[in-house]
Write an enzyme that holds these catalytic residues in place. Sequence first.
Site, PDB file in Angstrom:
ATOM      1  N   HIS A  24      -0.220  -7.424  11.076  1.00 24.57           N
ATOM      2  CA  HIS A  24       0.139  -8.195  12.270  1.00 24.57           C
ATOM      3  C   HIS A  24      -0.024  -7.408  13.570  1.00 24.57           C
ATOM      4  CE1 HIS A  24       4.064  -6.595  11.086  1.00 24.57           C
ATOM      5  NE2 HIS A  24       4.109  -7.401  10.073  1.00 24.57           N
ATOM      6  N   HIS A  78      13.604  -5.545   0.264  1.00 25.06           N
ATOM      7  CA  HIS A  78      13.221  -5.979   1.610  1.00 25.06           C
ATOM      8  C   HIS A  78      12.506  -7.316   1.486  1.00 25.06           C
ATOM      9  CE1 HIS A  78      11.626  -5.856   5.569  1.00 25.06           C
ATOM     10  NE2 HIS A  78      10.596  -5.061   5.397  1.00 25.06           N
ATOM     11  N   GLU A  80      10.539  -8.847   3.558  1.00 26.85           N
ATOM     12  CA  GLU A  80       9.207  -9.020   4.150  1.00 26.85           C
ATOM     13  C   GLU A  80       8.188  -9.252   3.012  1.00 26.85           C
ATOM     14  OE1 GLU A  80       7.990  -6.138   7.160  1.00 26.85           O
ATOM     15  OE2 GLU A  80       6.587  -7.616   7.970  1.00 26.85           O
ATOM     16  N   ASP A  82       5.246  -8.520   2.177  1.00 28.79           N
ATOM     17  CA  ASP A  82       4.407  -7.499   1.532  1.00 28.79           C
ATOM     18  C   ASP A  82       5.137  -6.863   0.346  1.00 28.79           C
ATOM     19  OD1 ASP A  82       6.048  -6.524   3.620  1.00 28.79           O
ATOM     20  OD2 ASP A  82       4.905  -4.672   3.779  1.00 28.79           O
ATOM     21  N   HIS A 144      13.626  -1.985   8.512  1.00 32.39           N
ATOM     22  CA  HIS A 144      13.563  -2.544   9.841  1.00 32.39           C
ATOM     23  C   HIS A 144      13.882  -4.031   9.883  1.00 32.39           C
ATOM     24  CE1 HIS A 144       9.316  -4.346   9.471  1.00 32.39           C
ATOM     25  NE2 HIS A 144       9.625  -3.903   8.278  1.00 32.39           N
ATOM     26  N   ASP A 163      10.209   0.631   2.842  1.00 33.69           N
ATOM     27  CA  ASP A 163       9.405   0.948   4.029  1.00 33.69           C
ATOM     28  C   ASP A 163       9.656   2.366   4.559  1.00 33.69           C
ATOM     29  OD1 ASP A 163       7.892  -1.350   4.293  1.00 33.69           O
ATOM     30  OD2 ASP A 163       9.235  -2.315   5.717  1.00 33.69           O
ATOM     31  N   TYR A 191       3.018   4.955  11.368  1.00 33.37           N
ATOM     32  CA  TYR A 191       3.897   3.952  10.745  1.00 33.37           C
ATOM     33  C   TYR A 191       5.258   3.942  11.444  1.00 33.37           C
ATOM     34  CZ  TYR A 191       6.015   1.188   7.065  1.00 33.37           C
ATOM     35  OH  TYR A 191       6.646   0.182   6.370  1.00 33.37           O
ATOM     36  N   HIS A 222       5.118   1.943   0.614  1.00 37.96           N
ATOM     37  CA  HIS A 222       3.708   1.990   1.053  1.00 37.96           C
ATOM     38  C   HIS A 222       3.199   3.425   0.964  1.00 37.96           C
ATOM     39  CE1 HIS A 222       3.787  -2.060   2.734  1.00 37.96           C
ATOM     40  NE2 HIS A 222       4.853  -1.744   3.443  1.00 37.96           N
TER      41      HIS A 222
HETATM   42 FE1  FEO Z   1       8.659  -4.308   6.383  1.00 37.76          FE
HETATM   43 FE2  FEO Z   1       6.450  -3.078   4.216  1.00 37.76          FE
HETATM   44  O1  FEO Z   1       7.456  -4.420   4.990  1.00 37.76           O
END
Ligand code: FEO
Length: 385
Positions: A24, A78, A80, A82, A144, A163, A191, A222
């Site tokens: 994004h 999390h 989110e 992903d 986050h 994250d 990051y 990640h």
């Molecule tokens: Fe905040 Fe890797 O998602």
Amino acid sequence: MQAVEIKQGIYWVGAIDWSMRSFHGYQTGRGTTYNAYLIIDDKITLIDTVKEAFAPELLARIKSVIDPSKIDYIVSSHVEPDHSGAIPFMLEHAPQARVITTLPNGEKGLTGRYGQLPLQGVKAGDSLNIGSRTLQFVPTPMLHWPDSMVTYCPEEKILFSNDAFGEHLASSGRYDDEVDYGTLLFECQKYYANILMLYGRQAQTALKALSGLEINLIATGHGVIWRKHIKDIMACYEKWSAGEMEERAVVVFDSMWHSTEKMARAVAEGFAQRGIAVGFYDIKENHMSDIVTDLMTAKYLAVGSPTINNQMMPTIAAFLCYLKGLAPKGKKAFAFGSYGWGGQSIGQVEEELKACGCEIVLDKIRVANVPSDEDLAAIAAKMNF
Ligand code: FEO
């Protein structure tokens, strides 16, 4: 697709997104990974899933170890997508599994996104015995997202950090000592700057909560798993979250007919004459996610824009909007630019720098039309802050 055993009975079963180039708006030039971990114990537990499109890769890696229908728990660190995107898919393959998430925010987020799921809420201090191992849940709100949490396994001394401590880096190596260390640190800084800079206070709280733990693996959400440089990445997070800065400057500008560009060069020269190293960014040639990576640890920021249709350049407006969202702390800044008539942009840039939380250390520098050699020499002379 094979799982990778990272400790006896614990496997990386994530996905590698080699081609991802934008998260994004954050430019991810080296791709990324979505890391998930499978723990084989009395209760079989999957820590996180992957982006929905990579669900078949996750499933294939799990199948290389066990029958997925045997999974008892899916820990959602999390919401989110992903990380949570493949939860509904995994529940089709593991129908008796329960999804562990934080209360109330994880529960709210997962239900809002996926509808009713078999959830089991956890709060700070809660733990789950899965046989020979325990999973301790540590909520890290706003690191986050409101629901974010990390999970610590004391028997293995593994922190599943989601994250936190991660980076967007696709690689065939799964560990920090299997990739180029300079590249890894750059991607970690990028990051942190683009995802976590706004949440420095929350990062400090999380670091305090983790400070007493003995950790010999940080299994991130990640990028690579930390095993060699755990102290180093934690020290980086201490520094970044405390907002520590170096005696460095970042100059960002756009230009239509090279006049503001000439001023930018004079500004860079002014910093150099004071022994301050400069990052120099023509906004047309550089991505803002790279600029904020450099800026995060720089003390000074100079932003230049000519005036177009009574406004600053839209490129510079976008950069300042992005920066305002990241809320950098303690930057010393000023605005500059050339103009044909009006010249409103330079004052607008100065106001936006103030709105970003910057301290204005030099009144805006405006030059009509083309800067003369005298105008340019005067810029460096003015920079006596
Ligand atoms: Fe905040 Fe890797 O998602």
